[in-house]
Motif scaffolding. Structure first.
Motif, mmCIF file in Angstrom:
data_model
loop_
_atom_site.group_PDB
_atom_site.id
_atom_site.type_symbol
_atom_site.label_atom_id
_atom_site.label_comp_id
_atom_site.label_asym_id
_atom_site.label_seq_id
_atom_site.Cartn_x
_atom_site.Cartn_y
_atom_site.Cartn_z
ATOM 1 N N HIS A 29 -3.386 7.921 -8.316
ATOM 2 C CA HIS A 29 -3.039 7.261 -9.602
ATOM 3 C C HIS A 29 -3.491 5.885 -9.509
ATOM 4 O O HIS A 29 -3.837 5.325 -8.681
ATOM 5 C CB HIS A 29 -1.465 7.501 -9.817
ATOM 6 N N ASP A 51 -1.646 3.383 -10.018
ATOM 7 C CA ASP A 51 -0.568 2.129 -9.752
ATOM 8 C C ASP A 51 -1.358 1.163 -8.836
ATOM 9 O O ASP A 51 -1.927 1.447 -8.077
ATOM 10 C CB ASP A 51 0.475 2.894 -8.883
ATOM 11 N N HIS A 110 -2.051 1.002 -5.073
ATOM 12 C CA HIS A 110 -2.983 2.171 -4.869
ATOM 13 C C HIS A 110 -4.260 1.848 -5.118
ATOM 14 O O HIS A 110 -5.196 2.325 -4.499
ATOM 15 C CB HIS A 110 -2.431 3.551 -5.337
ATOM 16 N N ASP A 121 6.279 8.506 -8.080
ATOM 17 C CA ASP A 121 6.701 7.361 -8.996
ATOM 18 C C ASP A 121 5.824 7.155 -10.238
ATOM 19 O O ASP A 121 6.435 6.216 -10.690
ATOM 20 C CB ASP A 121 6.960 6.154 -7.799
ATOM 21 N N ASP A 128 2.956 8.961 -3.366
ATOM 22 C CA ASP A 128 4.432 8.148 -3.211
ATOM 23 C C ASP A 128 5.477 9.285 -2.346
ATOM 24 O O ASP A 128 6.549 8.698 -2.236
ATOM 25 C CB ASP A 128 4.922 7.664 -4.235
ATOM 26 N N HIS A 142 2.997 5.483 1.573
ATOM 27 C CA HIS A 142 4.142 4.692 1.871
ATOM 28 C C HIS A 142 4.753 5.039 3.268
ATOM 29 O O HIS A 142 6.304 4.906 3.385
ATOM 30 C CB HIS A 142 5.177 4.499 0.790
HETATM 31 ZN ZN ZN Z 1 3.101 3.667 -4.533
#
Ligand code: ZN
Ligand code: ZN
Lengths: 268, 246
Positions: B70, B72, B75, B131, B150, B216
């Motif tokens: 994604h 984010d 990332h 997330d 995530d 993570h």
């Molecule tokens: Zn993340």
């Protein structure tokens, strides 16, 4: 594109791509959709102007950098921007943070106090706000609230006290048809169909398919009681300015509908 | 520099220090013959370490493709420094509105579909644990590695930074799994854990998973997956039970 909701609160709108094909609307024919029309899930930011200071809530997406800069400039003029609030560091909400702060270097960046990795989002130097914190802009006072229905842990909701406006970010979003851009919900033709809310939450809040229905329903009751808003200004829907709590009540039906039918699909 | 996960998948481990505990913000490297595919790109925060680790691992050639779970920031923070904005590197992402996600030039993968990237086959899975709305899990059909973005994360102690799950004393602890999911997948407080479990059962029945590769957390070896999933279920139940609506 933008529109005044009430004096001092402006709605700034980005349409994003037409979703008709991706959502297979022609084939699926959900109740809210009219054949042959285009459908959009908007991205919205809001500008709150008090007698003394100005505040922007979210930034639109990186596809609209010029638009947000021009619109904010048009609206605030020589007053400038005093606060930029990032509801959560998601690209379509926060992607123009840097560009806006470059244009308004004196603006205070305001970020959610929740979460534990602000540094990874360049938010470590921001002013952090949590439930109960407020900013008095002069005649307009924004208050911050722990975000309830969210995706990112670094998230915040906001209300404006004088106008009783709730900004619930990713919650209570819904699609609209081509010519409905920037209409208030009370200006739409016909009844507002709950299937609009189901379409959005069944795609974007991916975890809605897993919720404990009783618990979520109880939480919605708490939210209605806590906020009892006059106006609801979502990040991904049209602004509601009549009978707002009734639309929050509708979210109980949305929860039940998604529990029964599962996830509708992805956003993409 | 990298840690081997399976014969052709390597872990580029990076940590963010929360004080008492660490949290990984990692990426992975997949070797397919002479080609190198990165899964995610890490955070700007670790830019130098990541670009030099990828440089070392590719003899200075850089990756041939980058697949993003994604957009984010932690990332997708090094897409450009790793060449993801050049002709030479194929960028793959799942978003239906890449312009709005800030990835206008990405080739789109369809969640629920599969795609060959530099000749290697990947499936894209709608993730039960995430997330952000626009996230995909990525399954590598070559080695059977499930990249869970995530989901399936854990905090770890200093000293466990480069461990695979089997190198922990008693595997990754329930507490480490619980604390990570409590802090990062906050919405789990509203969830009925058995519903998430059903989706996970379906995914693990459909895909033959040899290892789990979270961004993570520490990579989970095939033999540890059942234990991890039991502990994750306990963690989800605890997160839901601890949150009461008043
Ligand atoms: Zn993340
Ligand atoms: Zn570490």
């Amino acid at each position: 594109m933008n529109r005044e909701i009430v004096p001092g609160i402006n709605w700034i709108y980005e349409a994003g791509p037409d979703r008709t094909a991706k959502f297979e609307l022609a084939e699926r024919q959900p109740d809210w959709y009219e054949p042959g029309r285009e459908a959009y899930i908007p991205q919205c930011a809001y500008l709150v102007e008090g007698d003394d200071e100005t505040l922007l809530f979210d930034t639109l997406s990186p596809a609209s950098t010029d638009q947000i800069l021009e619109t904010v400039d048009d609206l605030v003029g020589d007053r400038g921007l005093d606060y930029l609030v990032v509801s959560h560091p998601d690209v379509p909400h926060a992607g123009n943070t840097h560009a806006i702060l470059e244009e308004y270097p004196d603006a205070t960046l305001v970020a959610p106090a929740y979460g534990n990795d602000h540094e990874l989002y360049h938010l470590d130097d921001a002013r952090k706000v949590a439930d109960g914190d407020s900013i008095d802009l002069g005649g307009r006072v924004v208050e911050f609230h722990e975000a309830t229905f969210l995706d990112a842990p670094v998230s915040i909701w906001m209300t404006e006290r004088e106008t009783e406006t709730l900004f619930p970010v990713d919650w209570m979003g819904f699609p609209h048809l081509d010519e409905e851009a920037l209409l208030f919900v009370d200006e739409l033709d016909g009844e507002f169909d709950v299937s609009r809310l189901v379409e959005f939450h069944g795609r974007v809040l991916f975890w809605y398919q897993y919720v404990d229905v009783a618990k979520t329903t109880a939480e919605i009751d708490t939210l209605v009681e806590t906020f009892d808003p006059e106006i609801i200004a979502p990040a991904h829907g049209l602004v509601i300015r009549e009978n707002a709590p009734e639309y929050m009540e509708l979210m109980k039906d949305v929860t039940r509908a998604i529990d029964e039918q599962g996830r509708i699909g992805t956003l993409g | 520099m990298t840690v081997s996960v399976t014969p052709s998948v390597e872990w580029v481990s990076q940590c963010y220090n929360h004080g008492e505990t660490h949290e990984h913000v990692s990426l992975y490297l997949v070797r397919d013959g002479d080609d190198v595919i990165l899964v995610d790109s890490g955070s700007f925060y670790h830019r130098e370490a990541i670009t030099s680790a990828v440089d070392d691992a590719t003899d200075g050639c850089g990756p041939d493709a980058i697949i993003l779970s994604h957009s984010d920031y932690p990332h997708a923070g090094n897409v450009s420094p790793l060449g993801g904005d050049t002709e030479d590197v194929e960028l793959v992402a799942s978003s239906g509105s890449p312009e709005q996600q800030g990835l206008p030039d990405a080739r789109k993968c369809k969640i629920g579909g599969r795609l060959d990237v530099t000749g290697r086959t990947f499936s894209f899975i709608d993730p039960p644990l995430a997330d952000r709305s626009h996230t995909t899990w990525i399954f590598d059909h070559g080695d059977g590695v499930l990249f869970t973005a995530d989901g399936f994360g854990n905090y770890h102690e200093p000293g466990q930074c480069r461990n695979r799950s089997s190198e922990f004393d008693g595997m990754i602890s329930t507490e480490q799994i619980y604390e990570y999911h409590r802090d990062n997948l906050v919405w789990l407080r509203y969830v009925a854990p058995e519903k998430v479990e059903r989706t996970l059962d379906r995914i693990f029945a459909e895909f033959d998973v040899n290892a789990i590769a979270p961004v993570h957390g520490n990579p989970i070896d095939g033999d540890d997956i059942d234990v991890y999933r039991d502990r994750l279920y306990d963690a989800m139940r605890r997160i839901a039970d601890e949150y009461e609506v008043d």
